[in-house]
Design a protein around this motif. Structure first.
Motif, mmCIF file in Angstrom:
data_model
loop_
_atom_site.group_PDB
_atom_site.id
_atom_site.type_symbol
_atom_site.label_atom_id
_atom_site.label_comp_id
_atom_site.label_asym_id
_atom_site.label_seq_id
_atom_site.Cartn_x
_atom_site.Cartn_y
_atom_site.Cartn_z
ATOM 1 N N LEU A 22 3.913 89.210 -17.711
ATOM 2 C CA LEU A 22 2.261 89.609 -17.712
ATOM 3 C C LEU A 22 2.025 90.603 -16.683
ATOM 4 C CD1 LEU A 22 0.922 85.902 -17.730
ATOM 5 C CD2 LEU A 22 1.082 87.575 -19.689
ATOM 6 N N ALA A 26 0.412 94.271 -16.840
ATOM 7 C CA ALA A 26 -1.037 94.633 -16.352
ATOM 8 C C ALA A 26 -0.700 95.866 -15.444
ATOM 9 C CB ALA A 26 -1.261 93.434 -15.299
ATOM 10 N N THR A 63 -2.813 84.687 -13.255
ATOM 11 C CA THR A 63 -3.196 85.082 -14.699
ATOM 12 C C THR A 63 -4.331 85.941 -14.486
ATOM 13 O OG1 THR A 63 -4.151 82.917 -14.767
ATOM 14 C CG2 THR A 63 -2.051 83.270 -16.302
ATOM 15 N N THR A 66 -3.742 89.481 -13.111
ATOM 16 C CA THR A 66 -3.156 90.138 -14.387
ATOM 17 C C THR A 66 -3.824 90.179 -15.700
ATOM 18 O OG1 THR A 66 -1.627 88.249 -15.260
ATOM 19 C CG2 THR A 66 -0.728 89.943 -13.456
ATOM 20 N N LYS A 67 -5.328 89.825 -15.228
ATOM 21 C CA LYS A 67 -6.344 89.532 -16.623
ATOM 22 C C LYS A 67 -5.750 88.883 -18.010
ATOM 23 C CE LYS A 67 -9.012 93.603 -14.883
ATOM 24 N NZ LYS A 67 -8.636 93.453 -13.483
ATOM 25 N N SER A 68 -4.927 87.992 -17.678
ATOM 26 C CA SER A 68 -4.259 87.179 -18.825
ATOM 27 C C SER A 68 -4.589 85.833 -18.845
ATOM 28 C CB SER A 68 -2.745 87.651 -18.696
ATOM 29 O OG SER A 68 -2.217 87.307 -17.402
ATOM 30 N N ASP A 70 -6.030 84.143 -20.806
ATOM 31 C CA ASP A 70 -5.799 83.496 -21.950
ATOM 32 C C ASP A 70 -4.397 82.580 -22.245
ATOM 33 O OD1 ASP A 70 -4.597 85.982 -22.112
ATOM 34 O OD2 ASP A 70 -4.605 86.015 -24.207
ATOM 35 N N GLN A 71 -3.628 83.126 -21.123
ATOM 36 C CA GLN A 71 -2.266 82.440 -21.117
ATOM 37 C C GLN A 71 -2.135 81.307 -20.142
ATOM 38 O OE1 GLN A 71 0.635 83.725 -23.000
ATOM 39 N NE2 GLN A 71 -0.979 84.766 -23.929
#
Length: 289
Positions: A22, A26, A63, A66-68, A70-71
């Protein structure tokens, strides 16, 4: 599972690898991620390489940075599964020792066949109240957890009632060393050995003792418990390890069979216990005179 890794190590490494992916996606360096979260620089590297277990908040921060997002749910699920495997005592005993004994009672309800090997201590299910009290006192001292020794002893004794249930079977293997280690006073140990002596003739309990003269096939590295064929549990100083992978259970079941095969049972086991009791009684007499 080469190089001494366990399912716990593998799970921690896999979680770290997912978090690294991730960060790379990013386009952030470890240093940049750490700075954006006000972490010490080494924390990112430790988490990614499986050297440090992240907290729930660490994962949420990671998250988000790292602009994630959704994980997040999936990563938290992986972390909580890891925590079930590697249950650190500080977390397990936060609510007290009685609470942990009650958790074990729930496991007892589901288990039909117990296999337990101990090389340093007397198994909890066979302990006298006095021996159990001494063990719990050590836990309080080492881990600085709430002192609920009386309640913990009471629940452990209640758990022992299942030794008399016809729908359950128990196979304990103990080394002679465990009969001799000075973890309690000689008087308490004599009472404990007397209890083990009585257990050698119980109907659904098989008790084996491995005496010092025995040639081992597999070394008695550490104590462990096999619950049916779905869980292996053992303790380190820092954590309770719970292994559920089929290959791990198969490995430990095989090791238990090797250890059980060289143990003495029945009158031979009683002779070993009796010998140790006799020596301890002599010491207690000497100390009293």
């Amino acid at each position: 599972m080469s190089n001494g890794t366990t399912g716990v190590d593998e799970a921690r490494n896999a979680l770290g690898k997912r978090l690294r992916e991730l960060r790379v996606a990013a386009k952030l360096s470890g240093k940049e991620l750490a700075e954006s979260l006000s972490w010490v620089g080494s924390k990112v590297s430790k988490i990614e390489n499986g050297k440090q277990t992240p907290t729930d908040d660490d994962i949420k921060d990671w998250t988000r940075a790292t602009k994630s997002e959704d994980q997040t749910a999936s990563l938290l699920a992986a972390l909580h599964n890891l925590e079930l495997q590697h249950a650190e005592w500080q977390r397990v005993l936060k609510a007290g020792m009685k609470s942990h004994q009650l958790t074990l009672s729930q496991l007892d309800e589901q288990t039909k066949f117990y296999r337990g090997f101990e090389n340093t201590v007397i198994p909890g299910l066979t302990q006298t109240p006095e021996y159990a009290r001494a063990r719990f006192a050590q836990v309080v001292m080492v881990h600085r957890v709430p002192n609920d020794i009386n309640e913990a002893v009471k629940v452990r004794m209640q758990r022992q009632e299942m030794l008399y249930r016809p729908d359950k079977r128990f196979h304990f293997v103990i080394t002679e060393a465990a009969l001799r280690y000075r973890l309690v006073s000689p008087e308490i140990m004599i009472g404990q050995l007397d209890r083990l002596m009585a257990m050698t003739s119980m109907r659904n309990v098989k008790l084996g003792i491995i005496d010092f003269k025995t040639q081992y096939v597999t070394d008695p590295r550490h104590g462990f418990w096999v619950y049916d064929d779905h869980l292996v549990q053992f303790e380190s100083y820092s954590a309770e390890i719970n292994l559920r992978q089929p290959q791990e259970i198969e490995l430990y079941t095989g090791i238990f069979e090797h250890l059980a095969a060289v143990a003495s049972y029945g009158s031979e086991a009683r002779a070993i216990i009796s010998r140790v009791m006799h020596e301890l009684a002599g010491e207690a007499d000497d100390a009293g005179s």
